[in-house]
Scaffold this motif. Sequence first.
Motif, short mmCIF file in Angstrom:
data_model
loop_
_atom_site.label_atom_id
_atom_site.label_comp_id
_atom_site.label_asym_id
_atom_site.label_seq_id
_atom_site.Cartn_x
_atom_site.Cartn_y
_atom_site.Cartn_z
N ILE A 1 -13.62 5.36 4.10
CA ILE A 1 -13.02 6.18 5.15
C ILE A 1 -12.18 5.33 6.09
N GLU A 2 -12.58 4.10 6.30
CA GLU A 2 -11.79 3.20 7.16
C GLU A 2 -10.38 3.00 6.62
N HIS A 3 -10.20 3.20 5.32
CA HIS A 3 -8.87 3.11 4.70
C HIS A 3 -8.24 4.48 4.53
N ILE A 4 -9.06 5.49 4.21
CA ILE A 4 -8.53 6.83 3.97
C ILE A 4 -7.94 7.43 5.24
N ASP A 5 -8.65 7.29 6.36
CA ASP A 5 -8.21 7.88 7.62
C ASP A 5 -6.80 7.43 8.01
N PRO A 6 -6.54 6.12 8.10
CA PRO A 6 -5.17 5.71 8.46
C PRO A 6 -4.15 6.05 7.38
N PHE A 7 -4.57 6.06 6.11
CA PHE A 7 -3.62 6.42 5.06
C PHE A 7 -3.18 7.87 5.20
N VAL B 1 -7.03 12.64 -14.86
CA VAL B 1 -6.73 12.94 -16.26
C VAL B 1 -6.03 14.28 -16.39
N ASP B 2 -6.52 15.30 -15.68
CA ASP B 2 -5.88 16.61 -15.76
C ASP B 2 -4.47 16.58 -15.16
N ALA B 3 -4.29 15.81 -14.09
CA ALA B 3 -2.94 15.69 -13.52
C ALA B 3 -1.98 15.10 -14.54
N LYS B 4 -2.41 14.04 -15.20
CA LYS B 4 -1.55 13.41 -16.21
C LYS B 4 -1.27 14.38 -17.36
N GLN B 5 -2.28 15.11 -17.78
CA GLN B 5 -2.10 16.05 -18.90
C GLN B 5 -1.23 17.25 -18.51
N ASN B 6 -1.04 17.45 -17.22
CA ASN B 6 -0.13 18.50 -16.76
C ASN B 6 1.24 17.93 -16.40
N GLY B 7 1.51 16.69 -16.81
CA GLY B 7 2.84 16.12 -16.66
C GLY B 7 3.12 15.46 -15.33
N LEU B 8 2.08 15.18 -14.56
CA LEU B 8 2.25 14.56 -13.25
C LEU B 8 1.95 13.07 -13.31
N SER B 9 2.66 12.30 -12.51
CA SER B 9 2.30 10.90 -12.33
C SER B 9 1.11 10.82 -11.36
N VAL B 10 0.28 9.79 -11.54
CA VAL B 10 -0.93 9.65 -10.74
C VAL B 10 -0.94 8.27 -10.09
N VAL B 11 -1.13 8.25 -8.78
CA VAL B 11 -1.17 7.01 -8.01
C VAL B 11 -2.51 6.94 -7.30
N LEU B 12 -3.20 5.80 -7.43
CA LEU B 12 -4.52 5.62 -6.83
C LEU B 12 -4.51 4.43 -5.88
N PRO B 13 -4.60 4.65 -4.56
CA PRO B 13 -4.78 3.53 -3.62
C PRO B 13 -6.23 3.07 -3.70
N GLN B 14 -6.48 1.91 -4.28
CA GLN B 14 -7.84 1.58 -4.71
C GLN B 14 -8.86 1.46 -3.58
N THR C 1 -3.62 -0.11 -1.19
CA THR C 1 -3.10 0.93 -0.32
C THR C 1 -1.77 0.53 0.33
N GLU C 2 -1.66 -0.72 0.72
CA GLU C 2 -0.42 -1.20 1.34
C GLU C 2 0.77 -1.03 0.40
N ALA C 3 0.55 -1.30 -0.89
CA ALA C 3 1.63 -1.15 -1.87
C ALA C 3 2.01 0.32 -2.04
N VAL C 4 1.03 1.21 -1.98
CA VAL C 4 1.32 2.64 -2.07
C VAL C 4 2.16 3.07 -0.87
N GLU C 5 1.81 2.60 0.32
CA GLU C 5 2.57 2.95 1.51
C GLU C 5 4.00 2.43 1.43
#
Length: 219
Positions: free
Chosen positions: A77-83, A168-181, A209-213
């Motif tokens: 949460i310390e990372h999710i909140d500011p993101f 997995v479902d996002a990818k199978q529906n044609g979406l790109s998926v990004v995960l801020p670890q 997360t910094e790279a995603v931002e």
Amino acid sequence: MTDRIWEDLLSEQDKQVITKAGYDKEGASSWESRGMGENPMVLVIDMQRLIVGENVPILDAIEEYRTAMGDIAWDAIEHIDPFLDFAREQGLPVTYTRVVPSSYDDPDHPDLDIVDPVAPEEGDAVVDKSYASAFYGTDLLSRLVRGGHDSVIIVGNSTSGCVRATAVDAKQNGLSVVLPQECIFDRIEASHKIGLLDLWMKYAEVLETEAVEEWVETL
């Protein structure tokens, strides 16, 4: 370069397979497994009281809720909140999921509330679900299509469960998926690391997360 938190789990042969087969550069070869997209939606997965629990060690947290993750969740949460603050400032839509277990007759039970530090704000959407994937039995895909979104940024939990199923479902529906670890967590450390490794190899871009931002700021 993103710190690959699963490196300590890999044998020397594993590392050679990843490098020789090119997984370190392009992921799975059967489909475009990595990509960032140009119009993402942020998905916040199951940040609820019965899953997060109190900010105490996980072994204490599960005394109240067997599903609670305690300090593991609160560290994330310390990372999710500011993101999430950053995402909103950048104009990205934020959609939350709530899992409503069959053992709960009342979908408004306080146990199912999203915890305050990362609670939805005005304009955010909340999608209730009954199973692991945020897509199964919900209107999430319709929301993404209506908004013209080509990718999702997933935060929340658990890495090996609802995050993985949704990715997995996002990818199978044609979406790109990004995960801020740093914004993803699991009650079992091994499951978390192996889950991120599996997603990175086949379905998602896993970044700090910094790279995603930095990527979002280029959109």
